[in-house]
Design an enzyme around this catalytic site. Sequence first.
Site, PDB file in Angstrom:
ATOM      1  N   TYR A 139      -5.838   1.306 -13.318  1.00 10.72           N
ATOM      2  CA  TYR A 139      -4.503   1.829 -13.593  1.00 10.72           C
ATOM      3  C   TYR A 139      -4.714   3.206 -14.224  1.00 10.72           C
ATOM      4  CZ  TYR A 139      -2.127  -2.669 -12.735  1.00 10.72           C
ATOM      5  OH  TYR A 139      -1.602  -3.813 -12.169  1.00 10.72           O
TER       6      TYR A 139
HETATM    7  P1  FDA Z   1      -8.318   5.695  -3.743  1.00 12.14           P
HETATM    8  O1  FDA Z   1      -8.808   5.932  -2.374  1.00 12.14           O
HETATM    9  O2  FDA Z   1      -7.246   6.600  -4.246  1.00 12.14           O
HETATM   10  O3  FDA Z   1      -9.543   5.662  -4.748  1.00 12.14           O
HETATM   11  C1  FDA Z   1      -9.402   5.418  -6.124  1.00 12.14           C
HETATM   12  C2  FDA Z   1     -10.607   5.998  -6.869  1.00 12.14           C
HETATM   13  O4  FDA Z   1     -11.814   5.441  -6.365  1.00 12.14           O
HETATM   14  C3  FDA Z   1     -10.765   7.507  -6.703  1.00 12.14           C
HETATM   15  O5  FDA Z   1     -11.380   8.031  -7.857  1.00 12.14           O
HETATM   16  C4  FDA Z   1     -11.700   7.612  -5.525  1.00 12.14           C
HETATM   17  O6  FDA Z   1     -12.391   8.841  -5.465  1.00 12.14           O
HETATM   18  C5  FDA Z   1     -12.624   6.447  -5.752  1.00 12.14           C
HETATM   19  N1  FDA Z   1     -13.146   5.891  -4.508  1.00 12.14           N
HETATM   20  C6  FDA Z   1     -12.430   5.511  -3.432  1.00 12.14           C
HETATM   21  N2  FDA Z   1     -13.235   5.021  -2.491  1.00 12.14           N
HETATM   22  C7  FDA Z   1     -14.489   5.067  -2.978  1.00 12.14           C
HETATM   23  C8  FDA Z   1     -15.749   4.699  -2.452  1.00 12.14           C
HETATM   24  N3  FDA Z   1     -15.858   4.187  -1.241  1.00 12.14           N
HETATM   25  N4  FDA Z   1     -16.856   4.916  -3.203  1.00 12.14           N
HETATM   26  C9  FDA Z   1     -16.752   5.448  -4.433  1.00 12.14           C
HETATM   27  N5  FDA Z   1     -15.573   5.820  -4.989  1.00 12.14           N
HETATM   28  C10 FDA Z   1     -14.442   5.627  -4.253  1.00 12.14           C
HETATM   29  N6  FDA Z   1      -5.093  -3.015  -8.887  1.00 12.14           N
HETATM   30  C11 FDA Z   1      -5.430  -4.298  -9.098  1.00 12.14           C
HETATM   31  O7  FDA Z   1      -6.467  -4.566  -9.695  1.00 12.14           O
HETATM   32  N7  FDA Z   1      -4.629  -5.303  -8.631  1.00 12.14           N
HETATM   33  C12 FDA Z   1      -3.490  -5.065  -7.940  1.00 12.14           C
HETATM   34  O8  FDA Z   1      -2.797  -5.986  -7.531  1.00 12.14           O
HETATM   35  C13 FDA Z   1      -3.132  -3.699  -7.701  1.00 12.14           C
HETATM   36  N8  FDA Z   1      -1.998  -3.382  -7.015  1.00 12.14           N
HETATM   37  C14 FDA Z   1      -1.690  -2.060  -6.769  1.00 12.14           C
HETATM   38  C15 FDA Z   1      -0.531  -1.738  -6.036  1.00 12.14           C
HETATM   39  C16 FDA Z   1      -0.221  -0.409  -5.801  1.00 12.14           C
HETATM   40  C17 FDA Z   1       1.004  -0.086  -5.002  1.00 12.14           C
HETATM   41  C18 FDA Z   1      -1.045   0.619  -6.287  1.00 12.14           C
HETATM   42  C19 FDA Z   1      -0.694   2.063  -6.048  1.00 12.14           C
HETATM   43  C20 FDA Z   1      -2.197   0.308  -6.999  1.00 12.14           C
HETATM   44  C21 FDA Z   1      -2.524  -1.026  -7.251  1.00 12.14           C
HETATM   45  N9  FDA Z   1      -3.659  -1.372  -7.966  1.00 12.14           N
HETATM   46  C22 FDA Z   1      -3.967  -2.686  -8.190  1.00 12.14           C
HETATM   47  C23 FDA Z   1      -4.565  -0.324  -8.454  1.00 12.14           C
HETATM   48  C24 FDA Z   1      -5.697  -0.107  -7.462  1.00 12.14           C
HETATM   49  O9  FDA Z   1      -6.646  -1.145  -7.589  1.00 12.14           O
HETATM   50  C25 FDA Z   1      -6.387   1.238  -7.751  1.00 12.14           C
HETATM   51  O10 FDA Z   1      -5.469   2.269  -7.657  1.00 12.14           O
HETATM   52  C26 FDA Z   1      -7.565   1.441  -6.801  1.00 12.14           C
HETATM   53  O11 FDA Z   1      -8.446   2.371  -7.349  1.00 12.14           O
HETATM   54  C27 FDA Z   1      -7.078   1.905  -5.455  1.00 12.14           C
HETATM   55  O12 FDA Z   1      -8.114   1.947  -4.535  1.00 12.14           O
HETATM   56  P2  FDA Z   1      -7.915   2.848  -3.225  1.00 12.14           P
HETATM   57  O13 FDA Z   1      -9.156   2.808  -2.456  1.00 12.14           O
HETATM   58  O14 FDA Z   1      -6.643   2.495  -2.560  1.00 12.14           O
HETATM   59  O15 FDA Z   1      -7.668   4.255  -3.903  1.00 12.14           O
END
Ligand code: FDA
Length: 537
Positions: A481
Amino acid sequence: MKYTSPLILLSLVLIVVSSSPLWASASEQKYQHFLQCLLEHSLDNYPISKVVYSPINSSYSSVLDFSIRNLRFSKPQTPKPLLIITPSHVSHIQAAVICSKSHGLQIRTRSGGHDFEGLSYVAYLPFIIVDLINLRSVTIDVENSTAWVQSGATLGELYYRIGEKSRTLAFPAGVCPTVGVGGHFSGGGYGFMLRKFGLAADNVIDAYLVDANGKVHDRESMGEDLFWAIRGGGGGSFGIVVAWKVKLVPVPATVTSCSTHRNLEGDAIKLVHQWQYVANKLDENLFLGILLTGGNITTTQEGIADPTATFFILFLGKVDELVATLSTTFPELSLMKQDCVETSWIESTLIAATGVQIVESLEPLLNRTPPTIESTKIKSDYIKEPIPEATIEGIFQRLKAQDIATSQLIFVPYGGRMSQISESETPFSHRAANLYKIGYIVGWKEQSLNAKKRHISWIREVYEYMTPFVSKSPRSAYANYRDLDIGANNKYRKTSVKQASVWGLKYFGNNFKRLVYVKTKVDPYDFFRHEQSIPAL
Ligand code: FDA
């Protein structure tokens, strides 16, 4: 999403070099060298030119916008990447790392794009995005109850592929199906089964990662320190995780999902107060959380604000057993069979995500686009002692604010498996000492600066109001978060360990020190960095 192959990119891209302010410091020659470098480091069988997008390419904006999940960071003035690379092979990631490093460019890694502060696609130094949207295969091994999932897959895609193969295997990760595996696993990742199986990161058993030298490692070659750090130490600090091997968990063929609502006219405040004494002690097969919803979406036709408390349940068992259990452990909730629906676990993931009662198709789990995309801001807290009833009343008063579009507080009970895992097992330190976690979320669609200020002020005021009742020294927070309010960060320069420790201790407790140690060992020049990445000594 439309993927027009940008083959002409490499020759055309020079035209934009001079028009992009971020390129101002880079000479044309340097840029040409960068592209040349990418070509040199990609394999003939997997030409990188097919997955490179520059601002001059007609698909650049759609590729950039496709995974933006927070409109706060989708403004004309938001800094844009010099290039977006959407690797379809690990060699493309290696080339991106090697060439960005040698050309002094930053990398922002994006999997699902849900970072609450947009850190996976916004930077204030010249940068490129490595967007893993094309690396999203999921391979399920039913016999061994394991899966390999690439970082660009969404949770929905992972769940769907598990459901295709088995109705009695599952994975304990988040609720929103569009969240990306890459960021989610990197920061911990909780869902409705955390009390039984812990976090997503607790169930990772191997991984492939590209390090700051462009080398590919598995668990064995990266070593246990780095393998520890990537399971909860937050994304974007240690390398680019390409894929994760996870342990699938056993679930009964029938599970039960329920929800029941209360408002202020009813017994909402009393029930929320009582819940604090019950939820973390329930059987670990039973998750009972609360969602408080306010803002003008709860305004009645008579113009009265009517915030609600929704008690939501996932029980790994049948409804009769659930109702019988709660009638003794939490009789005040008066849960009835009619509030519940029995399904398979895979169907329950859609019920949790969408609120539907009857699941006609599992296909929506494959949809990468959430139903609403708006501007959002999030904060989090951990609760160690029950908060007084008067404080809950104060929260409800704040949820009545009608000049706020959507305001939500989600109460996530801990206990069960979360209390059995030690604070240092993974970087995620929030374990036995906590009764529950609060997530504060505010969302709005209006694009004016006033609307932004109003909504952000609202969430900051609620957070301030909660200060006496939440964890202290440090006031803990959940790394997934992401909240840039909670400590010094610098958009333009490297962060020192001292500066970073302000938020580092909140996110990771005593594990922050070990994270800095690992970072110093594997990325001493702080190549993988953002406003809240782990700094090197
Ligand atoms: P994103 O691609 O934006 O990456 C997030 C971060 O991780 C960035 O710093 C990125 O650079 C880095 N990153 C991404 N991919 C990587 C990789 N392959 N290797 C290294 N670093 C990498 N959380 C939770 O625990 N339970 C839940 O139910 C929810 N629900 C939820 C709903 C909604 C609508 C949102 C917007 C967010 C959540 N979250 C959540 C929070 C979510 O777990 C958190 O935002 C994650 O980091 C999102 O991962 P993404 O890959 O989508 O994000």
